[in-house]
Design an enzyme around this catalytic site. Structure first.
Site, PDB file in Angstrom:
ATOM      1  N   GLY A   1       0.664  -1.278  -0.067  1.00  0.00           N
ATOM      2  CA  GLY A   1      -0.186   0.166   0.190  1.00  0.00           C
ATOM      3  C   GLY A   1       0.969   1.213   0.316  1.00  0.00           C
ATOM      4  CE1 TYR A   2       3.658   2.896  -3.914  1.00  0.00           C
ATOM      5  CE2 TYR A   2       1.877   1.434  -3.978  1.00  0.00           C
ATOM      6  CZ  TYR A   2       3.243   1.797  -4.241  1.00  0.00           C
ATOM      7  OH  TYR A   2       3.837   0.965  -5.186  1.00  0.00           O
TER       8      TYR A   2
END
Length: 156
Positions: A29-30
């Site tokens: 994820g970011y």
């Protein structure tokens, strides 16, 4: 500073599978997905990582990269803070004529997408293309994993 030089390609078919020497499930994820700096949290197998990448250079295939291993429990916690669509994929390592290709088969919201990456030691380094390697998409931001975490492939 560490610089990553990487080209990305779409993959035609699944003929690469029988050539893979290793396969690992990845979820990432970011925390930040802006082009100037991405901050990625990744769980690869049973290991956690946090990675910071800078903006691409003039060639479009080189950029600053910093990565540190973190406890997998910390990575799981940080994934809860990330952009709405985690990127789920299985990474297959394929050696082809002296180069390593990382072939990602995406799952979840990015199901149907298969991409290959090759890391190079120089922007102008040459390499032989395997027959399953398709169109180069290195400079197309839609294929950046950070973009796929905000606007997944299935929603294009």
């Amino acid at each position: 500073m560490s610089t990553e030089i990487e080209k990305k390609f779409l993959v035609r078919g699944r003929d690469f599978i029988h050539e893979a020497t290793e396969s690992t499930d990845i979820i990432q994820g970011y925390l930040s997905s802006v082009p100037e700096r991405t901050v990625r949290v990744r769980i690869r197998g049973d290991r956690g990582f946090i990675t910071i990448k800078g903006k691409s250079g003039e060639s479009g295939i080189d950029r600053y990269e910093w990565e540190k291993e973190i406890a997998v429990e910390e990575a799981r916690e940080l994934l809860e803070l990330c952009e709405p669509f985690p990127v789920e994929k299985t990474r297959h390592l394929v050696q082809y004529r002296g180069h390593l290709f990382e072939v990602d088969v995406f799952h979840g919201e990015n199901d149907g997408l298969i991409m290959a990456e090759i890391e190079l030691t120089a922007v102008d380094e040459s390499f032989e293309r395997p027959p399953w390697l398709g169109e180069e998409v290195s400079s197309d931001p839609r294929y950046y994993n950070s973009f796929l975490s905000v606007k997944p492939f299935r929603r294009w």
